[in-house]
Design a protein around this motif. Structure first.
Motif, short mmCIF file in Angstrom:
data_model
loop_
_atom_site.label_atom_id
_atom_site.label_comp_id
_atom_site.label_asym_id
_atom_site.label_seq_id
_atom_site.Cartn_x
_atom_site.Cartn_y
_atom_site.Cartn_z
N ALA A 861 0.83 -1.20 0.00
CA ALA A 861 0.00 0.00 0.00
C ALA A 861 0.87 1.26 0.00
O ALA A 861 1.90 1.31 0.65
N LEU A 862 0.42 2.27 -0.78
CA LEU A 862 1.13 3.55 -0.80
C LEU A 862 0.28 4.56 -0.03
O LEU A 862 -0.94 4.41 0.05
N SER A 863 0.95 5.59 0.48
CA SER A 863 0.20 6.60 1.21
C SER A 863 -0.43 7.58 0.23
O SER A 863 -0.04 7.65 -0.94
N PHE A 864 -1.40 8.35 0.72
CA PHE A 864 -2.05 9.36 -0.12
C PHE A 864 -1.00 10.34 -0.65
O PHE A 864 -1.05 10.77 -1.80
N HIS A 865 -0.07 10.65 0.22
CA HIS A 865 1.00 11.57 -0.16
C HIS A 865 1.82 11.01 -1.32
O HIS A 865 2.15 11.71 -2.28
N ASP A 866 2.13 9.70 -1.24
CA ASP A 866 2.86 9.04 -2.34
C ASP A 866 2.12 9.20 -3.67
O ASP A 866 2.69 9.56 -4.69
N ILE A 867 0.82 8.89 -3.60
CA ILE A 867 0.01 8.94 -4.82
C ILE A 867 0.03 10.34 -5.41
O ILE A 867 0.21 10.54 -6.62
N LEU A 868 -0.10 11.33 -4.52
CA LEU A 868 -0.10 12.72 -4.98
C LEU A 868 1.22 13.06 -5.66
O LEU A 868 1.26 13.67 -6.73
N PHE A 869 2.30 12.61 -5.01
CA PHE A 869 3.63 12.85 -5.56
C PHE A 869 3.75 12.22 -6.95
O PHE A 869 4.21 12.85 -7.92
N LEU A 870 3.28 10.97 -7.08
CA LEU A 870 3.37 10.27 -8.37
C LEU A 870 2.54 10.97 -9.44
O LEU A 870 2.96 11.10 -10.59
N LEU A 871 1.35 11.44 -9.03
CA LEU A 871 0.50 12.14 -10.00
C LEU A 871 1.20 13.38 -10.52
O LEU A 871 1.14 13.70 -11.71
N CYS A 872 1.89 14.08 -9.61
CA CYS A 872 2.59 15.29 -10.03
C CYS A 872 3.66 14.97 -11.06
O CYS A 872 3.73 15.59 -12.11
#
Ligand SMILES: Nc1ncnc2c1ncn2[C@@H]1O[C@H](COP(=O)(O)OP(=O)(O)OP(=O)(O)O)[C@@H](O)[C@H]1O
Ligand SMILES: [Ca+2]
Length: 898
Positions: A861-872
């Motif tokens: 599992a990735l954190s919400f922060h990780d996902i946001l970073f990846l989206l950026c």
């Protein structure tokens, strides 16, 4: 063929029976046809539907497993799973097996869908039949015929079932598709001798399903339907023949092969280096094979086929039925459209609106549909109307409560009521007729009121033709007067005046006596002229404007006179600058060489006074210049030109079966504007194919380079085999497919027609692929290197890298929806795309967060922060491409404003 092999077929059984026997055996009626609905339903339940279809009950499960052993790469993967299992690596073995299973399922579903959409295409142009049941004659689908039905056919029709003839007038049938015999066979109703008729070609009392009426007309009783026909048995033999591929499909196949070769070489090198570096050979092998599965665009040919097939179905909704897939590609290249005037550019709704007789000098009578002109009815006007009434084949249909038949004829009978005149054909007898044809351009009949010796000839048609038949004219007093050269000139002049509003002009003449069958009448008296209006279809001028903007040259081909044609052309916005250059008469074509026509044709927008035979010369001349020609036509004589044209277009309502079969496309509404929609679609589909190609290629290049670079840099593999296979589903599966159904942008008509030599894989496209691939690779490696800074590789590291790549790919798909327009101006119109990408993202989330899938894909599992970073990071591919598009648009605007 021997009698034994055919003994069971109805055509042999019935060919030697008399008509009466056939009627009683099939309990039908020679004038009313079948009358009992329950009986008809019963017959259908026994004999089935009158259709030739393959019984397609292939076993889907078997087919599914066939895809496994049909693909060597998949076999290799399964093999490597087995090896993993043997070596005790149970987790890997299960993971690879599940991933392979998903890949194969997605591929299978796509292929199945493609077959289904291709199947749907074959049902677009159903065969029709003229059927009498219960005494009523209607045009119906040929599939509903049952034995005993009474059917009619005439020149240009396909025979809808095997029938025993009960009426044959000059009937000649082309049976070449059945027997190979090229000459039409003459048919009769006489029963054959008992011992004859062993060979199909001897059965003169039978008309066979699928054969073509070349002359005359006939009526018959259906004796065999569907597979129970002579054609049905040939069809069984033919049905295994594979359909030829379109040029686009060929080039995609080739592209696929080339890409496979390149990928194999690169993967071989990666594998070699990896093993030299001392990595586990089983790992390297599994990575390589999954990479091969991913990098090879095995979905490409299927996606192209589905895109073409779905495009065809979309066009059918817009009332253009494309009969063969290659035509879709050709449509985007069409740069000349040759169109008939009557019925295609115009409404084919004719109304008599002007009338002139020699006694009116340079005046004429304007006919108003809503008022009566009985006060103006002088003797010479009455004569004109009478000729138009007697020399006329329109008949009143009680069923439809209006006149039916030739629209010009209908206009003439309908005009009678304005003068409170009655249809007088019932009081007369017709001796013979010289029928109207587009080549003859007039019609004549001999008729009398009971006393043959007082027969008269009545003729109507094109002015020049009628004047040629006449040597006198009828003057004010109703007496005849010699036609001088001046008179003839004046009549022609007046016909041009009447034609000023684009009216079709008809001349009328009559004379004493009769004419022999097959001989032209002569010595007639010219009576007068009528102008018949046929307004343009409302949307035509808009369509023509768009076509001209899109670099398509529109040419009108008409049997009408020059002045009529020019006036209609002007009213629909066709550019006619110089009448002497823009208009050419059919006769002139006959005198010119092919080269000369080719030279002159680039300025011509109108061919007037043509006959269907001229169309072939016109297509040839255009093609000689390298033009890609679309040509419309509806008659039997149009067929050769329709075949020759790059896109032959026939009319669904007005067209004969022959024309429809020769054509590549059928317009179900006969409307010229539909051609524009089809060209738009055709162009759009091509761009769509380029778009998903961009998407697939860039993903493929990115995946290969990512693994190659990390191998060279001695980094651990950033993606495991299961993850690579997952990426493969995205790039070969629904998201790619959805790019193929992107709604067609109206703007495609602003781009010029594509040249036939143009490659689908352009330099610009490749550049864009490489650019996007580079962004994806650098972004992903950046993310990877950031994660493995701690020098241990955990499943979190690969999960981040994997998700980064997948996000990149989805943003890449988004920007690939169009190669010039900003996605912000396109909006979210493509709902298939939204669904495909939405589901892919959801699935990606499941892969990261669902325990069971985590184990298979070795993720966490990735954190919400990780996902946001990846989206950026991953959205960069979208923003950079948007910037390039903006730059490109800005440049184009700049250029067009200079
Ligand atoms: N029913 C008819 N009887 C006699 N003459 C006719 C009839 N219909 C048309 N004509 C004459 O023949 C000329 C050519 O008509 P024709 O039907 O060949 O044109 P067309 O080729 O069908 O038209 P288009 O090419 O515009 O679709 C007309 O201008 C008219 O003078
Ligand atoms: Ca692939």
């Amino acid at each position: 063929m021997t009698s034994t092999s055919r003994s069971s077929t109805p055509s042999l059984q019935y060919c030697s029976k008399t008509v009466d026997d056939v009627v009683s055996e099939l309990t039908t009626d020679l004038s009313k046809g079948l009358t009992n609905t329950a009986d008809i339903t019963y017959r259908r339940s026994i004999y089935g539907i009158n259709e030739l279809t393959h019984d397609d009950d292939e076993n889907l499960v078997l087919k599914f497993f066939a895809t496994f052993y049909g693909d060597p790469l998949i076999l290799l993967l399964v093999g490597s799973a087995v090896i993993s299992f043997v070596m005790g690596n149970i987790d890997d073995a299960i993971s690879i097996t599940v991933a392979v299973f998903i890949v194969v399922t997605v591929g299978f579903v796509q292929e199945y869908r493609s077959e289904k959409s291709l199947d749907a295409l074959t049902k677009l142009v159903p065969a029709e039949a003229h059927l009498t049941r219960n005494g009523l004659t209607e045009t119906v689908l040929a599939s509903m015929l049952v034995p005993g039905d009474l059917v009619h056919f005439s020149v240009g029709d396909r025979v809808p079932a095997d029938v025993r003839l009960v009426e044959a007038v000059h009937l000649a049938i082309d049976e070449s598709n059945l027997t190979g015999e090229l000459n039409p066979v003459h048919k009769s109703v006489e029963p054959l001798d008992e011992n004859k008729g062993n060979s199909i070609s001897d059965r003169a009392s039978i008309a066979f399903m699928g054969t073509l009426v070349r002359d005359g007309h006939g009526t018959g009783i259906v004796i065999g339907t569907g597979h129970n026909t002579a054609f049905g048995q040939v069809f069984e033999m033919l049905s295994d023949i594979e359909k030829p591929k379109t040029p686009l499909q060929h080039s995609m196949d080739k592209l696929g092969k080339d890409l496979s070769l390149y990928s194999f070489v690169i993967i071989g090198i990666i594998c070699l280096i990896g093993v030299i570096q001392g990595r586990s050979w089983l790992d390297m092998f599994q990575i390589s094979v999954s990479l091969a599965v991913a990098a090879i665009p095995e979905g490409l040919p299927i996606i192209v086929t589905v895109t073409l097939a779905l495009g065809v179905l979309r066009m059918a909704k817009k009332r253009a039925i494309v009969k063969r897939l290659p035509s879709v590609e050709t449509l985007g290249s069409v740069n000349v459209i040759c169109s008939d005037k009557t019925g295609t550019l115009t409404q084919n709704h004719m109304t008599a609106s002007k009338l002139w007789t020699p006694s009116m000098n340079d005046n004429y009578l304007i006919l108003d549909k809503n008022s009566t002109h009985s006060g103006e009815l002088t003797a010479d006007i009455r004569t004109v109307l009478e000729v138009g009434n007697i020399c006329n084949n329109a008949r009143f249909s009680t069923e439809k409560d209006k006149f039916v038949g030739n629209p010009t004829d209908i206009a003439l009978v309908e005009a009678l009521s304005q003068f409170q005149l009655e249809d007088i054909r019932g009081t007369r007898q017709r001796l013979n007729e010289l029928p109207f044809s587009s080549t003859r351009k007039y019609m004549a009949v001999t008729s009398h009121q009971g006393d043959i010796s007082k027969s008269e000839v009545f003729a109507k048609g094109a002015v020049e033709r009628i004047l040629k038949l006449s040597n006198t004219f009828i003057n004010q007093n109703g007496t005849t007067q010699k036609l001088t050269e001046e008179n003839r000139k004046f009549i022609i002049e007046m016909s041009n005046v009447l034609a000023l509003d684009g009216l079709r002009i008809l001349a009328f003449a009559k004379g004493k006596g009769s004419f022999e069958d097959g001989v032209e009448p002569s010595g007639l008296s010219f009576c007068g002229l009528m102008g018949i209006s046929d307004p343009p279809r409302p949307s035509v001028s808009k369509s023509i404007a768009k076509l001209i903007k899109g670099g398509v040259h529109v040419i009108m081909i008409t049997g009408d006179s020059e002045s009529t044609a020019v006036n209609i052309a002007k009213s629909i916005g066709m550019p006619i600058n110089d009448v002497s250059k823009s208009v050419m008469i059919g006769e002139k074509l006959d005198q010119m060489s092919e080269e000369a026509i080719s030279e002159a044709i680039q300025f011509v927008s109108i061919f007037a006074r043509t006959s269907p035979e001229h169309k072939v010369s016109i297509v040839k001349a255009l093609q000689r210049r390298g033009d890609i020609v679309a040509m419309t036509g509806d008659g039997v004589n149009d067929a050769p030109a329709l075949k020759l044209a790059d896109i032959g277009i026939s009319m669904g309502n007005m067209g004969t079966d022959v024309a429809k079969e020769a054509a590549d496309m059928v317009l179900t509404d006969d409307d010229f504007s539909t051609i524009l929609s089809a060209i738009q679609e055709g162009k759009g589909i091509f761009y769509n194919i380029q778009n998903f190609l961009t998407f697939q290629l860039s993903t493929s290049i990115a995946a290969l380079s990512l693994i190659a670079i990390s191998t060279f840099l001695k980094l651990p593999n950033p993606l495991n085999p299961m993850q690579i296979l997952w990426i493969n589903i995205l790039m070969d599966g629904p998201p790619a497919q959805s790019l193929g159904v992107e709604p067609v942008d109206e703007e495609v008509m602003n781009r010029p027609p594509r040249s036939r030599q143009d490659k689908i894989l352009t330099l610009a496209l490749l550049k864009r692929c490489v650019r996007s691939a580079l962004i994806i690779v650098f972004g992903t490696i950046f993310c990877y290197v950031r994660e493995i800074k701690d020098n241990v590789i955990t499943s979190r590291d690969t999960t981040m890298t994997f998700t980064c790549f997948v996000f990149f790919d989805m943003f890449n798909a988004l920007t690939c929806r169009n190669n010039t327009k900003s996605i912000f101006s396109l909006g979210l119109e493509n709902s298939f795309f939204n669904l495909a990408v939405g589901c892919s993202l959801l699935a990606q989330m499941a892969v990261i967060y669902v325990g069971f899938l985590q184990r298979i894909f070795q993720t966490e599992a990735l954190s919400f922060h990780d996902i946001l970073f990846l989206l950026c990071i991953s959205s960069s591919v979208f923003w950079i491409d948007e910037a390039f598009k903006y730059y490109k648009r800005y440049n184009m605007q700049f250029q067009s404003s200079v």
